[in-house]
Design a protein around this motif. Structure first.
Motif, short mmCIF file in Angstrom:
data_model
loop_
_atom_site.label_atom_id
_atom_site.label_comp_id
_atom_site.label_asym_id
_atom_site.label_seq_id
_atom_site.Cartn_x
_atom_site.Cartn_y
_atom_site.Cartn_z
N THR A 1 1.15 -1.14 0.12
CA THR A 1 -0.12 -0.23 0.49
C THR A 1 1.02 0.98 -0.01
O THR A 1 0.31 2.37 -0.82
CB THR A 1 -1.28 0.01 0.61
OG1 THR A 1 -1.80 -0.98 1.30
CG2 THR A 1 -1.98 0.95 0.86
N ARG A 2 1.68 1.42 1.28
CA ARG A 2 3.07 2.54 0.79
C ARG A 2 3.66 2.50 -0.30
O ARG A 2 3.79 3.59 -0.93
CB ARG A 2 4.44 1.68 2.48
CG ARG A 2 3.16 2.51 3.61
CD ARG A 2 4.39 2.76 4.68
NE ARG A 2 4.87 1.29 4.50
CZ ARG A 2 4.65 0.18 5.48
NH1 ARG A 2 3.01 0.79 5.84
NH2 ARG A 2 4.41 -1.32 5.33
N ALA A 3 3.74 1.30 -1.21
CA ALA A 3 4.90 1.53 -2.71
C ALA A 3 3.82 2.09 -3.18
O ALA A 3 4.06 2.84 -4.39
CB ALA A 3 5.18 -0.14 -2.75
N GLU B 1 3.20 5.93 -3.03
CA GLU B 1 3.95 6.88 -3.38
C GLU B 1 4.76 7.00 -4.18
O GLU B 1 4.57 7.71 -5.50
CB GLU B 1 5.46 5.41 -3.20
CG GLU B 1 6.77 6.79 -3.37
CD GLU B 1 8.45 6.13 -3.06
OE1 GLU B 1 7.91 4.65 -2.64
OE2 GLU B 1 9.33 6.06 -4.00
N ILE B 2 4.32 5.77 -5.92
CA ILE B 2 3.96 6.11 -7.17
C ILE B 2 3.13 7.00 -7.74
O ILE B 2 3.17 7.15 -8.58
CB ILE B 2 3.66 4.54 -7.11
CG1 ILE B 2 4.82 3.22 -7.51
CG2 ILE B 2 3.36 4.78 -9.27
CD1 ILE B 2 3.86 2.07 -7.63
N LEU B 3 1.73 6.87 -7.02
CA LEU B 3 0.48 7.56 -7.36
C LEU B 3 0.48 9.30 -7.18
O LEU B 3 0.31 9.87 -7.86
CB LEU B 3 -0.82 6.84 -6.64
CG LEU B 3 -1.19 5.65 -7.50
CD1 LEU B 3 -2.70 5.19 -6.49
CD2 LEU B 3 -2.09 5.63 -9.17
N ASP B 4 1.51 8.86 -5.99
CA ASP B 4 1.62 10.60 -5.38
C ASP B 4 2.80 11.14 -6.49
O ASP B 4 2.01 12.30 -6.71
CB ASP B 4 2.35 10.37 -3.89
CG ASP B 4 2.36 11.66 -3.12
OD1 ASP B 4 0.83 12.63 -3.84
OD2 ASP B 4 2.93 12.13 -2.93
N ARG B 5 3.29 10.18 -6.70
CA ARG B 5 4.62 10.60 -7.34
C ARG B 5 4.52 11.12 -9.19
O ARG B 5 4.87 11.90 -10.05
CB ARG B 5 5.36 9.98 -7.77
CG ARG B 5 7.17 10.70 -8.52
CD ARG B 5 8.39 10.95 -7.43
NE ARG B 5 8.66 9.11 -6.66
CZ ARG B 5 10.24 8.54 -7.81
NH1 ARG B 5 10.55 9.15 -9.31
NH2 ARG B 5 9.94 6.55 -7.95
N HIS B 6 3.48 10.05 -9.17
CA HIS B 6 2.87 9.54 -11.04
C HIS B 6 1.71 10.12 -11.47
O HIS B 6 1.43 10.27 -12.45
CB HIS B 6 3.66 8.24 -11.73
CG HIS B 6 4.98 7.76 -11.41
ND1 HIS B 6 5.90 9.03 -12.40
CD2 HIS B 6 5.57 7.31 -10.72
CE1 HIS B 6 7.05 8.77 -11.58
NE2 HIS B 6 7.13 7.64 -10.93
N GLY B 7 1.57 10.66 -10.34
CA GLY B 7 -0.70 10.67 -10.57
C GLY B 7 -0.98 12.37 -11.65
O GLY B 7 -1.46 11.87 -12.69
N PRO B 8 -0.03 13.26 -11.92
CA PRO B 8 0.16 13.74 -13.14
C PRO B 8 0.08 13.04 -14.48
O PRO B 8 -0.98 13.62 -15.55
CB PRO B 8 1.15 14.96 -13.01
CG PRO B 8 1.75 14.84 -11.43
CD PRO B 8 1.40 13.34 -11.32
N GLU B 9 1.27 12.59 -14.73
CA GLU B 9 1.76 11.58 -16.09
C GLU B 9 0.26 9.94 -15.60
O GLU B 9 -0.21 10.57 -17.07
CB GLU B 9 3.48 10.90 -16.00
CG GLU B 9 3.81 11.46 -15.36
CD GLU B 9 4.91 11.05 -15.04
OE1 GLU B 9 5.73 10.62 -15.71
OE2 GLU B 9 5.16 11.42 -14.02
N ARG C 1 9.97 4.19 -5.71
CA ARG C 1 11.63 4.54 -5.67
C ARG C 1 12.45 3.11 -5.85
O ARG C 1 13.20 2.52 -5.90
CB ARG C 1 12.25 5.39 -4.94
CG ARG C 1 11.68 6.77 -5.53
CD ARG C 1 12.82 7.58 -4.21
NE ARG C 1 12.15 8.57 -4.68
CZ ARG C 1 11.13 9.68 -4.15
NH1 ARG C 1 10.54 8.76 -3.30
NH2 ARG C 1 10.62 10.24 -4.50
N GLU C 2 12.27 1.66 -4.23
CA GLU C 2 12.85 0.80 -4.20
C GLU C 2 12.39 -0.43 -5.34
O GLU C 2 12.68 -1.53 -5.82
CB GLU C 2 12.63 0.29 -2.51
CG GLU C 2 13.10 1.11 -1.57
CD GLU C 2 12.81 0.68 -0.22
OE1 GLU C 2 12.13 -0.87 -0.46
OE2 GLU C 2 12.42 1.64 0.35
#
Ligand code: AVI
Length: 310
Positions: free
Chosen positions: A51-53, A56-64, A298-299
Motif C-alpha cells: 500500500t505504501r509503495a 508513493e507511485i500514485l503521488d509521484r506519477h499522478g500527473p502522468e 523508488r525501491e
C-alpha cells in the motif's frame, strides 16, 4: 443452526469448497465489516509494503496518469477502495467524473463522500454491482475512459480469470481508453513471507475471519481458534497461498452435511499472485492490451501498469 441445506448462493459456494479436495473457501469471505477493518490494519503494517509503495507511485506519477485520461475524462473503479488512490489521479484534471462499482452500498457512499472532499471538481456516480460477476454499466457519461484497478487485487484472481477480467476492462474503456492496474511483482521470499505473516498476527486474524464470518453470518458451530494461519510460497506459480490448518482432527456439520478434517489438513483461503513486469504484460497481451506506461516506486517493489487496447 440451519439444518435445511445452504440458504443462499454464498453458502452453496462455501459448502462446495469445504466438501472438495483440497478444501477451499472463497476469499470474498474475508470481507465482512470486521474483515474490512482488519484489512485496513494490514495496509498499515510495517511488513505490508504494497500500500505504501503504491501510494508513493500514485503521488509521484499522478500527473502522468492523469494526462493519459485528460480533462473531462471518466475514471471507473471496480470495487472502489480507498478514495485517496483515485484522488491522486483525478485532482490533476478539470471536470473529471468518477464511477465507483461496488456491491457494498456503504463502501460506495463513504468513497463518494471522501472523494468529493478531496477533489471538489469531481462528479461522482455510484453503481451498486458485484463487479466479479461481470459488469454492464449503462449510461456512462461522454469522455475518454480509464479503468482503475489498484492494490494488486488482480493478483487474487487465478491467471485465466485475471486475463478474462482485463479483457472486460478493455471492452469497458473502448478503443481510446486506458486500463491502469496495480500489480505486486515476485521478490525476495523473506519479504513476501513477512508481508503475509506479520509479527503482530493481523494477517492471521484476517485469514481466520473467513471462518468467524461464517459463524456470525450463518450461526455455524465451529471454532476458528482450532485453525492456524499458514502461508505457502510457490515460486513456479508466482504466488503466495494462504491456508487455515486444522489443529487436530475435527468434524463439523454444516447445513446438515458432515465436513471432516484430518489433523493438519488445510483450507486454501486465498492466492496472491506476484507477476513480474514481463509476466504481467504477457498476461495483459492475452487480454488484448498493450503497455503504454509502467511506473514503479523508488525501491522497485510495486508496479502501476497503464495499458491501451491493442
Ligand atoms: C486485497 N489483496 C490485494 C490483498 C493481497 O495482498 O493480496 C489481500 C491480503 N491477503 C493477505 N494480506 C492481504
Amino acid at each position: 443452526v440451519a439444518q435445511d441445506g445452504p440458504p443462499d448462493p454464498l453458502a452453496r459456494e462455501v459448502l462446495a469448497g469445504l466438501r472438495s479436495q483440497p478444501k477451499s473457501l472463497p476469499p470474498k469471505l474475508f470481507y465482512d465489516a470486521a474483515g474490512s477493518a482488519l484489512f485496513d490494519r494490514i495496509t498499515e503494517l510495517p511488513e505490508y509494503y504494497l500500500t505504501r509503495a503504491e501510494a508513493e507511485i500514485l503521488d509521484r506519477h499522478g500527473p502522468e496518469l492523469a494526462a493519459l485520461l485528460g480533462d473531462g475524462g471518466v475514471l471507473i473503479e471496480p470495487g472502489c477502495g480507498s478514495s485517496v488512490k483515485a484522488a491522486s489521479i483525478l485532482r490533476h484534471l478539470a471536470r473529471p467524473t468518477y464511477v465507483g462499482l461496488d456491491i457494498e452500498i456503504d463502501a460506495l457512499t463513504r468513497g463518494a463522500r471522501e472523494l468529493r472532499e478531496r477533489v471538489p471538481d469531481v462528479t461522482v456516480r455510484s453503481v451498486p454491482v458485484d463487479y466479479t460477476a461481470g459488469f454492464d454499466v449503462p449510461g456512462l457519461p461522454e469522455g475518454r475512459r480509464m479503468a482503475f484497478f489498484p492494490g494488486s487485487t488482480i493478483g487474487n484472481f487465478d491467471r485465466d480469470d485475471a486475463v478474462a477480467f482485463l479483457a472486460r476492462l478493455r471492452e469497458l474503456v473502448g478503443a481510446d481508453g486506458v486500463v491502469v492496474v496495480g500489480a505486486d511483482p515476485w521478490k525476495d521470499p523473506a519479504v513476501l513471507r513477512a508481508a503475509y505473516d506479520d509479527a503482530a498476527g493481523v494477517t492471521a486474524e484476517f485469514n481466520r475471519n473467513a471462518l468467524r464470518h461464517l459463524v456470525r453470518r450463518y450461526g455455524l458451530v465451529l471454532d476458528p481458534e482450532r485453525f492456524a494461519h499458514e502461508i505457502r510460497l510457490d515460486a513456479d506459480r508466482r504466488r503466495i497461498e494462504m491456508h487455515l490448518v486444522s489443529i487436530g482432527a475435527q468434524s463439523w456439520t454444516i447445513w446438515g452435511h458432515p465436513v471432516r478434517f484430518e489433523d493438519r489438513e488445510t483450507i486454501h483461503t486465498e492466492s496472491c499472485h506476484k507477476w513480474t513486469i514481463d509476466e504481467f504484460r504477457a498476461l495483459a497481451a492475452e487480454a488484448g492490451l498493450r503497455p503504454v506506461r509502467t511506473f514503479t516506486d523508488r525501491e522497485g517493489r510495486f508496479v502501476e501498469h497503464a495499458f491501451a487496447p491493442l
